[in-house]
Design an enzyme around this catalytic site. Sequence first.
Site, PDB file in Angstrom:
ATOM      1  N   CYS A   1       0.838  -1.486  -0.806  1.00 43.31           N
ATOM      2  CA  CYS A   1       0.001  -0.171  -0.264  1.00 43.31           C
ATOM      3  C   CYS A   1       0.758   1.080   0.232  1.00 43.31           C
ATOM      4  O   CYS A   1       0.415   2.468  -0.320  1.00 43.31           O
ATOM      5  CB  CYS A   1      -0.464  -0.219   1.166  1.00 43.31           C
ATOM      6  SG  CYS A   1      -2.245  -1.674   1.945  1.00 43.31           S
TER       7      CYS A   1
ATOM      8  N   HIS B   1      -5.805   1.400   6.201  1.00 41.43           N
ATOM      9  CA  HIS B   1      -6.554   0.771   5.533  1.00 41.43           C
ATOM     10  C   HIS B   1      -6.497  -0.484   5.719  1.00 41.43           C
ATOM     11  O   HIS B   1      -6.240  -1.306   6.410  1.00 41.43           O
ATOM     12  CB  HIS B   1      -4.877   0.316   4.015  1.00 41.43           C
ATOM     13  CG  HIS B   1      -5.401  -0.816   2.954  1.00 41.43           C
ATOM     14  ND1 HIS B   1      -6.818  -0.804   2.327  1.00 41.43           N
ATOM     15  CD2 HIS B   1      -4.877  -1.475   2.684  1.00 41.43           C
ATOM     16  CE1 HIS B   1      -7.218  -1.397   1.520  1.00 41.43           C
ATOM     17  NE2 HIS B   1      -6.486  -1.923   1.749  1.00 41.43           N
TER      18      HIS B   1
ATOM     19  N   HIS C   1      -9.556  -4.360   5.359  1.00 41.02           N
ATOM     20  CA  HIS C   1     -10.498  -5.469   4.923  1.00 41.02           C
ATOM     21  C   HIS C   1     -11.569  -5.517   5.298  1.00 41.02           C
ATOM     22  O   HIS C   1     -12.138  -6.834   5.220  1.00 41.02           O
ATOM     23  CB  HIS C   1      -9.023  -6.197   4.614  1.00 41.02           C
ATOM     24  CG  HIS C   1      -8.255  -5.530   3.465  1.00 41.02           C
ATOM     25  ND1 HIS C   1      -7.595  -7.092   3.352  1.00 41.02           N
ATOM     26  CD2 HIS C   1      -7.866  -4.733   2.864  1.00 41.02           C
ATOM     27  CE1 HIS C   1      -7.109  -6.412   2.272  1.00 41.02           C
ATOM     28  NE2 HIS C   1      -6.797  -4.947   2.102  1.00 41.02           N
TER      29      HIS C   1
ATOM     30  N   GLU D   1     -25.522   9.517  13.718  1.00 43.51           N
ATOM     31  CA  GLU D   1     -25.284  10.255  13.948  1.00 43.51           C
ATOM     32  C   GLU D   1     -23.849  10.318  14.128  1.00 43.51           C
ATOM     33  O   GLU D   1     -22.920  11.224  14.399  1.00 43.51           O
ATOM     34  CB  GLU D   1     -25.595   9.738  15.727  1.00 43.51           C
ATOM     35  CG  GLU D   1     -24.780  10.280  16.985  1.00 43.51           C
ATOM     36  CD  GLU D   1     -25.455  11.958  17.046  1.00 43.51           C
ATOM     37  OE1 GLU D   1     -23.995  12.468  18.595  1.00 43.51           O
ATOM     38  OE2 GLU D   1     -25.905  12.281  16.952  1.00 43.51           O
TER      39      GLU D   1
ATOM     40  N   HIS E   1     -13.152  -4.550  -1.981  1.00 39.66           N
ATOM     41  CA  HIS E   1     -11.483  -4.807  -0.909  1.00 39.66           C
ATOM     42  C   HIS E   1     -11.625  -4.122   0.044  1.00 39.66           C
ATOM     43  O   HIS E   1     -11.218  -5.059   1.000  1.00 39.66           O
ATOM     44  CB  HIS E   1     -10.525  -4.204  -2.075  1.00 39.66           C
ATOM     45  CG  HIS E   1      -9.224  -4.526  -1.894  1.00 39.66           C
ATOM     46  ND1 HIS E   1      -8.772  -3.766  -2.463  1.00 39.66           N
ATOM     47  CD2 HIS E   1      -8.678  -4.033  -0.251  1.00 39.66           C
ATOM     48  CE1 HIS E   1      -6.447  -3.714  -2.562  1.00 39.66           C
ATOM     49  NE2 HIS E   1      -7.301  -3.919  -1.246  1.00 39.66           N
TER      50      HIS E   1
ATOM     51  N   ASP F   1     -34.929  28.271  -3.865  1.00 44.40           N
ATOM     52  CA  ASP F   1     -33.734  28.750  -3.244  1.00 44.40           C
ATOM     53  C   ASP F   1     -33.771  29.824  -3.815  1.00 44.40           C
ATOM     54  O   ASP F   1     -33.781  29.993  -5.039  1.00 44.40           O
ATOM     55  CB  ASP F   1     -33.073  27.043  -3.257  1.00 44.40           C
ATOM     56  CG  ASP F   1     -31.426  27.580  -2.968  1.00 44.40           C
ATOM     57  OD1 ASP F   1     -31.462  28.581  -1.750  1.00 44.40           O
ATOM     58  OD2 ASP F   1     -31.449  27.235  -3.600  1.00 44.40           O
TER      59      ASP F   1
ATOM     60  N   GLU G   1     -29.731  31.039  -3.277  1.00 48.64           N
ATOM     61  CA  GLU G   1     -28.498  31.043  -3.901  1.00 48.64           C
ATOM     62  C   GLU G   1     -27.965  29.515  -4.917  1.00 48.64           C
ATOM     63  O   GLU G   1     -28.730  28.307  -4.723  1.00 48.64           O
ATOM     64  CB  GLU G   1     -27.456  30.544  -2.497  1.00 48.64           C
ATOM     65  CG  GLU G   1     -25.808  30.796  -3.252  1.00 48.64           C
ATOM     66  CD  GLU G   1     -25.042  30.805  -1.799  1.00 48.64           C
ATOM     67  OE1 GLU G   1     -23.864  31.048  -1.998  1.00 48.64           O
ATOM     68  OE2 GLU G   1     -25.787  31.130  -1.151  1.00 48.64           O
TER      69      GLU G   1
ATOM     70  N   SER H   1     -34.551  30.181   1.956  1.00 45.69           N
ATOM     71  CA  SER H   1     -33.903  30.566   1.712  1.00 45.69           C
ATOM     72  C   SER H   1     -32.638  30.296   3.275  1.00 45.69           C
ATOM     73  O   SER H   1     -33.047  30.455   4.606  1.00 45.69           O
ATOM     74  CB  SER H   1     -33.199  31.247   1.743  1.00 45.69           C
ATOM     75  OG  SER H   1     -31.471  31.570   1.572  1.00 45.69           O
TER      76      SER H   1
ATOM     77  N   LYS I   1     -32.720  22.897   6.352  1.00 42.40           N
ATOM     78  CA  LYS I   1     -33.174  22.949   4.589  1.00 42.40           C
ATOM     79  C   LYS I   1     -32.844  21.060   4.286  1.00 42.40           C
ATOM     80  O   LYS I   1     -33.302  20.985   3.624  1.00 42.40           O
ATOM     81  CB  LYS I   1     -32.835  23.804   4.002  1.00 42.40           C
ATOM     82  CG  LYS I   1     -32.950  25.076   4.331  1.00 42.40           C
ATOM     83  CD  LYS I   1     -32.238  26.390   2.900  1.00 42.40           C
ATOM     84  CE  LYS I   1     -32.755  25.766   1.287  1.00 42.40           C
ATOM     85  NZ  LYS I   1     -32.856  26.678   0.675  1.00 42.40           N
TER      86      LYS I   1
END
Length: 470
Positions: free
Chosen positions: A109, A127, A129, A152, A202, A284, A286, A369, A403
């Site tokens: 790895c 890493h 498995h 949570e 994997h 909405d 933005e 918004s 939202k």
Amino acid sequence: MAAAEAFPVLSSQAYLDGEAARETRALVADLCRQFYTLGWVSGTGGSITIKVHDDAIPKPHQLIVMSPSGVQKERMAADDMYVLSSEGDVLSAPSTKPYPNKAPKCSDCAPLFMKAYQMRNAGAVIHSHGMESCLVTMINPLSKEFRITHMEMIKGIQGHGYYDELVIPIIENTAHERELTKSLTEAISAYPKATAVLVRNHGIYVWGDSWISAKTQAECYHYLFEAAIKLHQLGIDWTSPGHGPIGNNAYKKYGYISSDTSVEAGLANGTQAPDKQRKCILLDIEGTTTPVSFVTEVLFPYARNNVRKHLISTYDSEETQDDIKLLRAQGHIWRTGFENKELQGVVFDDVPEALKRWHTDGIKVYIYSSGSREAQRLVFGHSEHGDLRKYLCGFFDTTVGNKREPRSYFEISQSVGVDTPSQILFVTDVYQEAIAAKAAGLDVIISIRPGNAPLPDYHGFQTVTSFAEI
């Protein structure tokens, strides 16, 4: 000055053999034993690497301790570890052990670990498995991402909260670990908020600022994977805020909305529902009515640049004293700017005509918004197209709810005079908001505008690039 000249300590035997390096070697061995009991590194699989912390040495230049390849992880000792330079060169290797042990070899790895160190300034990489990390990539063999929200344990992932959608890229497996380097590099680059990459069939690579951060996140990831697998077995959708039955409207089950599916039926073939069934449109701002750049490049800088002047000129007013207490002066700074014509609200050119058309057709239009209702009124009341508030019936902000929560949209549906939430069309550029509104029973369209964030693959929502299409 070259790196070697700037940090000569890196090449010193004292640093290599020092207490910090010894403790880090022992820590990697200890963690490998712990992870073996969790099923993350069984069968000699998996690996751990941690940087040798030293306050006097910047993290990018610190030494790296890495577990070996092909070794029973639960039996490893500190002396089995490799020590690498910050560039990945082996500085110290373990001694060969008698038969039946194999000759020592640094983790396969290593090239992938180095990418996390170089691209994310990580302090440790794990890493695993673990079975959960394999199975979760097999639920949908075509998916390039794992997504989950409103759990949570998402709070344990760096940069995420309960309401956020956690997204982890999935790359395809290869015959040899080192062959994953290119695709992992691309995934790290494409997902700047991610702290992990899944490898299909994997396992997973997880990184953090320190070994504690990496370990904590790895535990949270595995918990969330196991939760997703069990929820899938129960037929429950883990990707939506309501966590309702897969393929069904989550909130019908709990009686939040009517079972009327007339609008959904009208959309069965991808066609838009008849206007007579649509009573309200919820917009909405933005990225939907207004360019993202107007907010980030005009409104926010204006507030920053004028906060001192605003506080000095209005300091003795009761309103400003309340603002100081609540740390909410920004909206009132904008008010001054709009009233003095120093600011002018920006909306896309197709927005005014659409608002007028919907108003003429008797469709009520509302704004929802995260900006305050006062800020919303300012943008639409002082727009470059004039006062657009005459086409709007009301404004909602996060006082009605987050939202990304279905309950917020249900509450709005109770306020706007519709028989069912399905008579409301919500238009947004944010995928997480779209799935929350859909879970509450609203019709949803996603707005594609310049500067908006990319959508996930297979998002399943109708999209528009102009309000003229609605």
